[in-house]
Structures are given as C-alpha cells and as structure tokens.
Scaffold this active site. Sequence first.
Site, PDB file in Angstrom:
ATOM      1  CB  CYS A 151     -13.768   9.659  -1.050  1.00 15.40           C
ATOM      2  SG  CYS A 151     -13.661   8.087  -0.167  1.00 15.40           S
TER       3      CYS A 151
ATOM      4  CB  CYS B 157     -20.876   0.261  -4.290  1.00 14.51           C
ATOM      5  SG  CYS B 157     -20.583   0.156  -6.075  1.00 14.51           S
TER       6      CYS B 157
ATOM      7  CB  CYS C 108     -16.588   6.182   4.474  1.00 13.21           C
ATOM      8  SG  CYS C 108     -18.315   6.007   3.979  1.00 13.21           S
TER       9      CYS C 108
ATOM     10  CB  CYS D 270     -25.259  -4.720  -8.521  1.00  8.05           C
ATOM     11  SG  CYS D 270     -25.195  -4.162  -6.812  1.00  8.05           S
TER      12      CYS D 270
ATOM     13  CB  CYS E  32     -20.307  -5.073 -10.947  1.00  6.73           C
ATOM     14  SG  CYS E  32     -18.962  -4.746  -9.788  1.00  6.73           S
TER      15      CYS E  32
ATOM     16  CB  CYS F 174     -20.286  -5.195  -2.049  1.00  3.70           C
ATOM     17  SG  CYS F 174     -19.898  -6.317  -3.417  1.00  3.70           S
TER      18      CYS F 174
ATOM     19  CG  ASP G 275      -2.032   1.081   1.062  1.00  2.00           C
ATOM     20  OD1 ASP G 275      -2.389   1.429  -0.069  1.00  2.00           O
ATOM     21  OD2 ASP G 275      -2.494   1.577   2.100  1.00  2.00           O
TER      22      ASP G 275
ATOM     23  CB  CYS H 194     -18.911   2.182  -1.454  1.00  3.12           C
ATOM     24  SG  CYS H 194     -17.152   2.327  -1.080  1.00  3.12           S
TER      25      CYS H 194
ATOM     26  CB  CYS I  81     -21.361   7.299  -2.280  1.00  2.00           C
ATOM     27  SG  CYS I  81     -20.040   8.469  -1.888  1.00  2.00           S
TER      28      CYS I  81
END
Length: 392
Positions: free
Chosen positions: A227, A207, A254, A204, A201, A261, A147, A257, A211
Amino acid sequence: MPTSISEEQCERKSRPDRLRAFVIEEALSAGFDICRFTRPDATGPTAERLARFIAEGFHGTMGWMEETAERRAEPGHLWPEVRSIVMLGMNYGPDRDPLEILARRDRGAISVYAQNRDYHDVVKGKLKIVAGKLAARSGADVKVFVDTAPVMEKPLAAAAGLGWQGKHTSLVSREFGSWLFLGSIFTTTEFEPDEPETDHCGSCHACLDICPTSAFPAPYRLDARRCISYLTIEHKEPIPREFRAAMGNRIYGCDDCLAVCPWNKFARSAAEAKFSAREELRAPSLGDLLALDDTAFRALFSGSPVKRIGRDRFVRNVLIAAGNSGKPALARRCGELLADASPLVRGAAVWALSRLMGLEDFAKLARKHLQQETDASVLDEWRIALDERLSA
C-alpha cells in the site's frame, strides 16, 4: 389488574434516552457529523481477522500491531470497565477530485486528510469536550481514543452503524462516503447500542481495480506492504524498487481507493470549510520540496501529520516522485541531494537521477560517486541503477 407506572419509574426509564440524546447533541455541537453507540463486544470476528492479517505478514514493519493485538482486538482488554462505546465521525470530504493532481507530474500529491491540521489533534480535542460533558452529566468514567491507541475504530464504527467496511477495508458511509475521521469515547455508562450498517458495496470493485500497487489480494483484505500509504508513511527504509514507478507523484499517502468510491457523491456535497486544504499543500512543487532542509520542512508542515515522518523520509518520497515526473529540469535539485547527510535520501536521489538523466551523463556521475560513497545501501542503488540503464 395492571400496575400503574410511577413518575419515578418513568423518570428512571427515560433517563438513558435523555443522556443519549444529550451526547448526540453535544457531539454535533462540538463539530462531529455523526454519533452512534455500540458495545465493546460487538465487533464479531475482528480478533480472527486481525490474527490472520498479522500471521500473513500483511502488517509489514508495523510491529506495534502484533505487540498490541490482544488489546486491539478486544476493547475490554484495553479497559475492562468499559460498558459502551460512543463512536463519532467527522466529515473531511474534499472540495475537488483528489485524483486530478496525479496528472500534474511536477507536483506532489498529499493525501486529503493531511492537507490541513493533524486530525489527531482536532478530533481528540473535540472528543475530550464531549466526553467531559458526558462524565459531568452522568458521573460515569470515560476515556477517549483517536487512531494512535490500540483501538480498531473501523470495526467499532461499523458495529455502531456509522457505515460499513468496504472492499478497500476503510469505512464507507451512505452519508459521507469514504471521508470520515473516527474517534471513540469509552464509558462505563450503559447505552442502548445502535444497529450495524448493511454492506452496500454490492458488485462494485472500483476501489480494488484502481490500486496502483495491487495491495488488495481479495475484497475486504489489504496487504499493507504493498500500500502506498504504508510505503510513504510507515515504511522507514528505501521504497522497494517494484513499487517506485507505481507511486507516481504520491508523496504522502494515497487517496485512489477512497476517491473512486461512488458513495463519495454524498460526502462532497457535505464537505465543510473547517477541513479545507491549506493552499500550499494542495499541489506543492516537487522542486521546492526537494530543497527542504530539516528546519524548512518543520516550518512548512507545522501542525500537519506529515511532520511526524520527518524530513528524510519525506524527501525520499519526493525523490521517487521526481524520478517519475519525466521532468529533466528536476535533475539539478536531485543531484544536490547526492551529498545529503541521510543515506535514505542519497539512495532515492540515485534512483531519481537514473530516470531523469541521459545514460552518458548518469554513468559519469556514477563513476564519481561510487568512489566517494561509503554506505552499502546507496552503493547498491548506484550499481543496480547502472545495470538497469546499461541493459535497457
């Protein structure tokens, strides 16, 4: 007449498969839940998408994304010797619905991933174990990334078949939903790549719909500036006023989203105790969090990723949540923070109090502090808050 294959040729042919099986076995033994392989050039139009993201300013104040764009888009630019990338995922699926806390307005909502130890430390430690065994077995060079390095883990994970990037731009797995910590091992070893996962996906768009700040201008595109995860973690200045009410009681990250799912039903059934939340971080009291000084903040969030944003930015977030709480009892704690050393904290305290106090009391408080305050940004908070209250 067909030429027979010698034992040496068979051994040479089977060696990569055995090494591959060895890496997978070691990864699972170390605590990873999934391990796949890809090539450094397998991410398709990632460079173009990243360039568009930056050109449109969607990265906000994350200047490091622009500075490292070339290395981030092409793994070979980060390490030219890399021949294969081992992508690994660790499930951190929660043991309860992370959206339930949003109704408890006197409590702070901390993102699921941050309710235990810093995943960078956990994942990197385990990556080093696996990479070390790969290097010892093969003689290959290895590098590990989690990351913080300029590596685009999600496109690489999708290319390796761990999942696909959903409409919320995060990775989605048929096995683990949206709850995978990702890590990578770059190596000079040549591995046969896995097939990428298909996008499941479908039609759908849950998500996108959920938000709170409309951070998705279109499916598969994220404007980080809107965001809540960016605003509460990366953004160092006052929270833009247009997003404060929408933040609710989200004080670090947060999960909306991710949590909505439908594929998460698989992750929840596979959640492991090693990432169970620390009890004191599941639903911390806003009143208690408002009382944190730097020492207490560091003690509470020792070993947690929350610690990295610092006490002032965190208390700023808590004050926004307090202002959204509808709990006038929190006004006293917010009022104490009007004398805080940090202008960031004082400004957020003004906004919170403007939402918690009656107009007469708030106006009286404003007259006092407008005479004492010297910071321009805090003075602006007072004036705007007064104008909004008087015009309401």
